[in-house]
Motif scaffolding. Sequence first.
Motif, PDB file in Angstrom:
ATOM      1  N   HIS A  41     -26.611 -12.110  -8.418  1.00 25.13           N
ATOM      2  CA  HIS A  41     -27.979 -12.721  -9.000  1.00 25.13           C
ATOM      3  C   HIS A  41     -29.004 -12.279  -8.034  1.00 25.13           C
ATOM      4  CE1 HIS A  41     -25.558 -15.791 -11.238  1.00 25.13           C
ATOM      5  NE2 HIS A  41     -24.887 -16.006 -10.087  1.00 25.13           N
ATOM      6  N   PHE A  42     -30.396 -12.392  -8.525  1.00 25.31           N
ATOM      7  CA  PHE A  42     -31.504 -12.337  -7.589  1.00 25.31           C
ATOM      8  C   PHE A  42     -31.513 -13.104  -6.444  1.00 25.31           C
ATOM      9  CE2 PHE A  42     -32.927 -10.500 -11.778  1.00 25.31           C
ATOM     10  CZ  PHE A  42     -32.928  -9.074 -11.412  1.00 25.31           C
ATOM     11  N   THR A  43     -32.093 -12.761  -5.447  1.00 27.23           N
ATOM     12  CA  THR A  43     -32.452 -13.683  -4.230  1.00 27.23           C
ATOM     13  C   THR A  43     -33.522 -14.542  -4.617  1.00 27.23           C
ATOM     14  OG1 THR A  43     -33.700 -12.133  -3.276  1.00 27.23           O
ATOM     15  CG2 THR A  43     -31.463 -12.066  -2.738  1.00 27.23           C
ATOM     16  N   VAL A  44     -33.528 -15.754  -4.019  1.00 29.56           N
ATOM     17  CA  VAL A  44     -34.409 -16.768  -4.183  1.00 29.56           C
ATOM     18  C   VAL A  44     -35.734 -16.328  -3.461  1.00 29.56           C
ATOM     19  CG1 VAL A  44     -35.083 -19.185  -3.725  1.00 29.56           C
ATOM     20  CG2 VAL A  44     -32.682 -18.370  -4.094  1.00 29.56           C
ATOM     21  N   ASP A  45     -37.083 -16.466  -4.313  1.00 28.70           N
ATOM     22  CA  ASP A  45     -38.239 -16.215  -3.731  1.00 28.70           C
ATOM     23  C   ASP A  45     -38.633 -17.162  -2.536  1.00 28.70           C
ATOM     24  OD1 ASP A  45     -40.749 -15.747  -2.932  1.00 28.70           O
ATOM     25  OD2 ASP A  45     -41.589 -16.031  -4.966  1.00 28.70           O
ATOM     26  N   SER A  46     -38.105 -16.833  -1.275  1.00 28.21           N
ATOM     27  CA  SER A  46     -38.266 -17.767  -0.010  1.00 28.21           C
ATOM     28  C   SER A  46     -39.759 -18.178  -0.003  1.00 28.21           C
ATOM     29  CB  SER A  46     -37.527 -16.923   0.952  1.00 28.21           C
ATOM     30  OG  SER A  46     -38.381 -15.785   1.264  1.00 28.21           O
ATOM     31  N   SER A  47     -40.491 -17.381  -0.252  1.00 29.59           N
ATOM     32  CA  SER A  47     -41.990 -18.064   0.173  1.00 29.59           C
ATOM     33  C   SER A  47     -42.360 -19.301  -0.722  1.00 29.59           C
ATOM     34  CB  SER A  47     -42.897 -16.858  -0.163  1.00 29.59           C
ATOM     35  OG  SER A  47     -43.031 -16.668  -1.692  1.00 29.59           O
ATOM     36  N   GLN A  76     -34.162 -26.176  -9.205  1.00 29.22           N
ATOM     37  CA  GLN A  76     -33.579 -25.443 -10.209  1.00 29.22           C
ATOM     38  C   GLN A  76     -33.126 -24.132 -10.021  1.00 29.22           C
ATOM     39  OE1 GLN A  76     -35.506 -25.401 -13.997  1.00 29.22           O
ATOM     40  NE2 GLN A  76     -34.172 -24.108 -15.188  1.00 29.22           N
ATOM     41  N   THR A  77     -34.257 -23.424  -9.523  1.00 29.05           N
ATOM     42  CA  THR A  77     -34.029 -21.743  -9.308  1.00 29.05           C
ATOM     43  C   THR A  77     -33.210 -21.538  -7.886  1.00 29.05           C
ATOM     44  OG1 THR A  77     -36.041 -21.913  -7.988  1.00 29.05           O
ATOM     45  CG2 THR A  77     -36.218 -21.098 -10.145  1.00 29.05           C
ATOM     46  N   VAL A  78     -33.148 -22.677  -7.041  1.00 28.68           N
ATOM     47  CA  VAL A  78     -32.450 -22.281  -5.863  1.00 28.68           C
ATOM     48  C   VAL A  78     -30.926 -22.564  -6.135  1.00 28.68           C
ATOM     49  CG1 VAL A  78     -31.715 -23.149  -3.652  1.00 28.68           C
ATOM     50  CG2 VAL A  78     -34.025 -22.731  -4.026  1.00 28.68           C
ATOM     51  N   PHE A  79     -30.592 -23.313  -6.991  1.00 28.58           N
ATOM     52  CA  PHE A  79     -29.132 -23.602  -7.228  1.00 28.58           C
ATOM     53  C   PHE A  79     -28.437 -22.773  -8.311  1.00 28.58           C
ATOM     54  CE2 PHE A  79     -29.837 -27.272  -4.863  1.00 28.58           C
ATOM     55  CZ  PHE A  79     -28.735 -27.913  -4.361  1.00 28.58           C
ATOM     56  N   THR A  80     -29.684 -22.096  -9.064  1.00 24.17           N
ATOM     57  CA  THR A  80     -29.049 -21.013 -10.000  1.00 24.17           C
ATOM     58  C   THR A  80     -29.207 -19.729  -9.300  1.00 24.17           C
ATOM     59  OG1 THR A  80     -31.282 -20.978 -11.047  1.00 24.17           O
ATOM     60  CG2 THR A  80     -29.591 -22.467 -12.102  1.00 24.17           C
ATOM     61  N   MET A  81     -29.709 -19.602  -7.981  1.00 21.77           N
ATOM     62  CA  MET A  81     -29.970 -18.192  -7.630  1.00 21.77           C
ATOM     63  C   MET A  81     -30.806 -17.172  -8.197  1.00 21.77           C
ATOM     64  SD  MET A  81     -29.043 -18.872  -4.634  1.00 21.77           S
ATOM     65  CE  MET A  81     -29.121 -16.924  -3.831  1.00 21.77           C
ATOM     66  N   GLN A  82     -31.699 -17.946  -8.929  1.00 21.71           N
ATOM     67  CA  GLN A  82     -32.722 -16.881  -9.790  1.00 21.71           C
ATOM     68  C   GLN A  82     -34.016 -16.796  -9.165  1.00 21.71           C
ATOM     69  OE1 GLN A  82     -32.967 -19.308 -13.245  1.00 21.71           O
ATOM     70  NE2 GLN A  82     -31.268 -18.019 -14.218  1.00 21.71           N
ATOM     71  N   LEU A  83     -34.828 -15.772  -9.317  1.00 19.04           N
ATOM     72  CA  LEU A  83     -36.040 -15.637  -8.763  1.00 19.04           C
ATOM     73  C   LEU A  83     -37.295 -16.402  -9.662  1.00 19.04           C
ATOM     74  CD1 LEU A  83     -37.731 -13.683  -6.857  1.00 19.04           C
ATOM     75  CD2 LEU A  83     -38.350 -11.898  -8.431  1.00 19.04           C
ATOM     76  N   HIS A  84     -37.094 -16.378 -10.826  1.00 20.71           N
ATOM     77  CA  HIS A  84     -37.727 -17.166 -11.491  1.00 20.71           C
ATOM     78  C   HIS A  84     -37.076 -18.231 -12.490  1.00 20.71           C
ATOM     79  CE1 HIS A  84     -41.432 -15.339 -10.051  1.00 20.71           C
ATOM     80  NE2 HIS A  84     -40.887 -14.365 -10.380  1.00 20.71           N
ATOM     81  N   LYS A  93     -24.719 -22.711   2.228  1.00 20.94           N
ATOM     82  CA  LYS A  93     -24.749 -21.421   1.607  1.00 20.94           C
ATOM     83  C   LYS A  93     -24.630 -20.254   2.595  1.00 20.94           C
ATOM     84  CE  LYS A  93     -24.981 -18.477  -2.120  1.00 20.94           C
ATOM     85  NZ  LYS A  93     -23.582 -18.684  -3.108  1.00 20.94           N
ATOM     86  N   MET A  94     -25.369 -20.503   3.694  1.00 23.16           N
ATOM     87  CA  MET A  94     -25.582 -19.263   4.832  1.00 23.16           C
ATOM     88  C   MET A  94     -24.260 -19.321   5.581  1.00 23.16           C
ATOM     89  SD  MET A  94     -29.585 -20.209   6.477  1.00 23.16           S
ATOM     90  CE  MET A  94     -29.149 -19.416   7.742  1.00 23.16           C
ATOM     91  N   THR A  95     -23.810 -20.399   5.684  1.00 29.73           N
ATOM     92  CA  THR A  95     -22.461 -20.580   6.574  1.00 29.73           C
ATOM     93  C   THR A  95     -21.337 -19.981   5.796  1.00 29.73           C
ATOM     94  OG1 THR A  95     -23.200 -22.811   7.511  1.00 29.73           O
ATOM     95  CG2 THR A  95     -20.846 -22.327   7.624  1.00 29.73           C
ATOM     96  N   ARG A  96     -21.332 -19.993   4.661  1.00 36.79           N
ATOM     97  CA  ARG A  96     -20.344 -19.577   3.877  1.00 36.79           C
ATOM     98  C   ARG A  96     -20.356 -18.180   3.803  1.00 36.79           C
ATOM     99  NH1 ARG A  96     -20.860 -23.823   0.100  1.00 36.79           N
ATOM    100  NH2 ARG A  96     -22.002 -22.574  -1.379  1.00 36.79           N
ATOM    101  N   MET A  97     -21.590 -17.730   3.504  1.00 34.41           N
ATOM    102  CA  MET A  97     -21.814 -16.190   3.572  1.00 34.41           C
ATOM    103  C   MET A  97     -21.791 -15.407   4.946  1.00 34.41           C
ATOM    104  SD  MET A  97     -22.452 -15.671   0.107  1.00 34.41           S
ATOM    105  CE  MET A  97     -23.184 -14.070   0.282  1.00 34.41           C
TER     106      MET A  97
END
Length: 344
Positions: free
Chosen positions: A337-343, A128-136, A215-219
Amino acid sequence: MKHCFYNETVGFFYNNSRKELTTYWRTKDVLVVALGLTVSVIVLLTNLLVITAIIINRRFHYPIYYLLGNLAAADLFAGIAYMFLMFHTGPRTAELSLKTWFIRQSLLDTSLTASVVNLLAIAVERHQTVFTMQLHSKMSNQRVMILIFCIWVTALLLGLIPSYGWHCLCALEKCSSMAPLYSRSYLTFWAISNLVIFLIMVVVYTHIFIYVKRKMTRMSKHTSFHPRYKETMISLVKTVTIILSAFVICWTPGQVVLLLDGLGCKSCNVLAVEKYVLLLAEINSLINAIVYSYRDNEMRSTFRRILCFVCYRNSKYTPTVVKLNTTDSRTLSQNGHFTVDSSI
């Protein structure tokens, strides 16, 4: 009318299932118990550290960290259950009452089920958070608590079902080889349920993986693409890969062995690998703490504060404040948007 064997000993059911029940400590029994106790102690300490960090640091008071704390609690419980097993295995198994034997198995089933279901909840939350690009996620604390409650209710139900009827005390021909007091149909049900959860998790994390790569490829085609964003995405891909690999390696062998036993495979020597696949599943409780927590910089910082408590006893704990530099702020605002918490 069925004849039940409630007054028989554990040894009676082991003999019925042709599972070896030793009366003395063999070298391999000692090695398994020593290794099992070592893993259990490490699991207890690492997950207790995670729970403590989440409690004392207010920056972790968000849904994902509550789920992470609940995962640590499930793994902590798994460590206790496995330690209880180590103290009631080998030659001591023959001395157990039927009630104690069922308690031993129920503790394992409940803790491992809670861990698996919690992993699924975390996978869905991360999706959910990754696809909405939210931290939480925007899930309220009340909904998180309800979700955690449901996780434990599910785990308790699956763990206690055999003790309250789904056993083979009244049908010896249906007894399992690995768990001689359990019905093979229960093992089949439990294994299939877990394998279905595994499949769902693989689908969820694969979806995340594909999305992040695209997403990485597009960006990367945009001149405004900032290296920091790419670093975040790569870290997320690495984390997802580690999670999937560790989970599949640790859990799949045990579930396949349980399923083969439940289906009554005569040519499958499931007893030869029983203890090792269970230990492998327990090791996942240690890996969970490492993957979901130790890759988080703020979590590691909190761990250091806890472990060096004596050094900092004269100073009041203050959570670390994350500061975004000007460049990072611009990057975030460009994406909107906030970046995703990658950890995690």
